[in-house]
Enzyme design. Structure first.
Site: not given
Ligand code: SF4
Length: 342
Positions: A92, A105, A112, A116, A119, A157, A211-213, A287, A330
């Site tokens: 994408e 983007c 990946c 996470c 995701c 990814g 990416s902290l979160h 999302h 994503c």
């Molecule tokens: S947030 Fe980014 S690093 Fe984490 S699984 Fe999704 S694509 Fe991979």
């Protein structure tokens, strides 16, 4: 036999091509001009190379560009494109126009490894690294290519898990012989891979977004398995000790999950661990993805969270949600497309 692709090769790699074919060294620079400045589609268009040279090149090489296979447009102007890679996979790419800028983007991998839990791309598992050709083709073959002002590596990814090809693509984007973009127009996002961050900081001048979160070890580890081997404190240490020039920016991405990472304790701890780092936090609204327990807090909570961080002296913004009506999360669109083929 499949031909090698010229598009996506760095100047040094083009020099290797000229040596292999017995061409003069300056032909490499002529090729990079055709590939990255003159936007050709075929080797035949390289008219300052002799016909014999072009025939020689064409026997083993091709330009290697490919158009997106699908697109969807949001009511807010955001577009999502699907590109086919590796015979039967899909990645994408998002085009996000704004008042004074237009951002692409790009994806850096198919699926990946990072897992996470919030995701959709993570749920696909890892299916392969994209080459510099496949990363940059998303940019060059985007129908809105000529409008682009900014680029973010925040698609499918983990870019720094594919650091060699990502760095090659950045080389082509930012060098004089390539697209000559300022590195300050480009941001690479990462979950925080220690070795990748070190290499990226040394070898590129582009912005970095981590990416902290969550500022808490255990909690972050549950959201992002990478935390178990590459802790955020290690990452912050590297960033704190790196000599950033005034142009280069560090930001932290923070997806806000309702009732999980949106408390006063989180604000206090964020201020503590980011102390001494010149940075900004981008709050991202979650999302929704299928079968996920997570929810986004309401706008009021999100704004309060942002203001509390600003009051602690950390520049914090809320990233506007874009493309929510076209599978904004994503990895969602490519998963749907992949499932259609199964
Ligand atoms: S947030 Fe980014 S690093 Fe984490 S699984 Fe999704 S694509 Fe991979």
């Amino acid at each position: 036999m499949e031909k090698e692709k010229l598009y996506g090769k760095t100047l040094n790699e083009l020099i290797v091509v000229t040596k292999r074919l017995g061409l003069p060294g300056f032909a490499a620079k002529q090729m990079s001009d055709w590939l990255y400045k003159k936007e050709i589609q075929s080797i035949d268009e390289m008219t300052n190379l002799s016909i014999k040279t072009r025939e020689l090149l064409s026997s083993d090489y091709e330009i290697g560009l490919s158009d997106p296979v699908n697109e969807s447009q949001s009511s807010d102007g955001t577009k999502k494109y699907l590109y086919k890679v590796m015979i039967d996979k899909f990645i994408e790419t998002a085009y996000i126009p704004d008042e004074d800028r237009a951002t692409i983007c790009v994806s850096s991998q198919v699926g990946c490894k990072m897992g996470c839990i919030f995701c959709m791309t993570g749920k696909q598992g890892f299916q392969g690294n994209l080459s510099a050709n496949e990363i940059l083709n998303q940019f060059r073959s985007l129908p809105e290519f000529h409008n682009l002002s900014n680029m973010v590596y925040m698609g499918m990814g983990e870019p720094l898990d594919n650091v060699t090809e990502v760095l090659k693509s950045l080389d082509i984007l930012t060098n004089e012989w390539g697209y000559a973009w300022s590195p300050t127009r480009i941001t690479v996002s990462t979950v925080g891979i220690v070795s990748g961050i070190k290499e990226f900081l040394e070898k590129s001048r582009c912005h970095i977004a981590v990416s902290l979160h969550s500022p808490f070890d255990m909690e972050r580890g549950k959201l992002m398995p990478i935390q178990r081997t590459n802790t955020v404190l290690e990452i912050l240490d590297i960033i704190r000790n790196f000599d950033f020039n005034s142009q280069r920016r560090v930001s932290f991405e923070y997806i806000l999950f309702k009732g999980l990472n949106d408390t006063q304790a989180h604000i206090k701890e964020l201020a503590k661990i980011l102390n001494g780092i010149k940075c900004r936090i981008n709050i991202i609204r979650f999302h929704k993805i299928p079968d996920s327990e997570f929810e986004s807090p309401d706008l009021e909570t999100t704004i309060k969270f942002k203001e509390a961080l600003n009051n602690k002296g950390i520049l914090t913004t809320i990233r506007e949600s874009r493309g929510v009506d076209i599978q904004a999360a994503c990895g969602l669109l490519s998963t749907i497309q992949q499932n259609k083929l199964l």
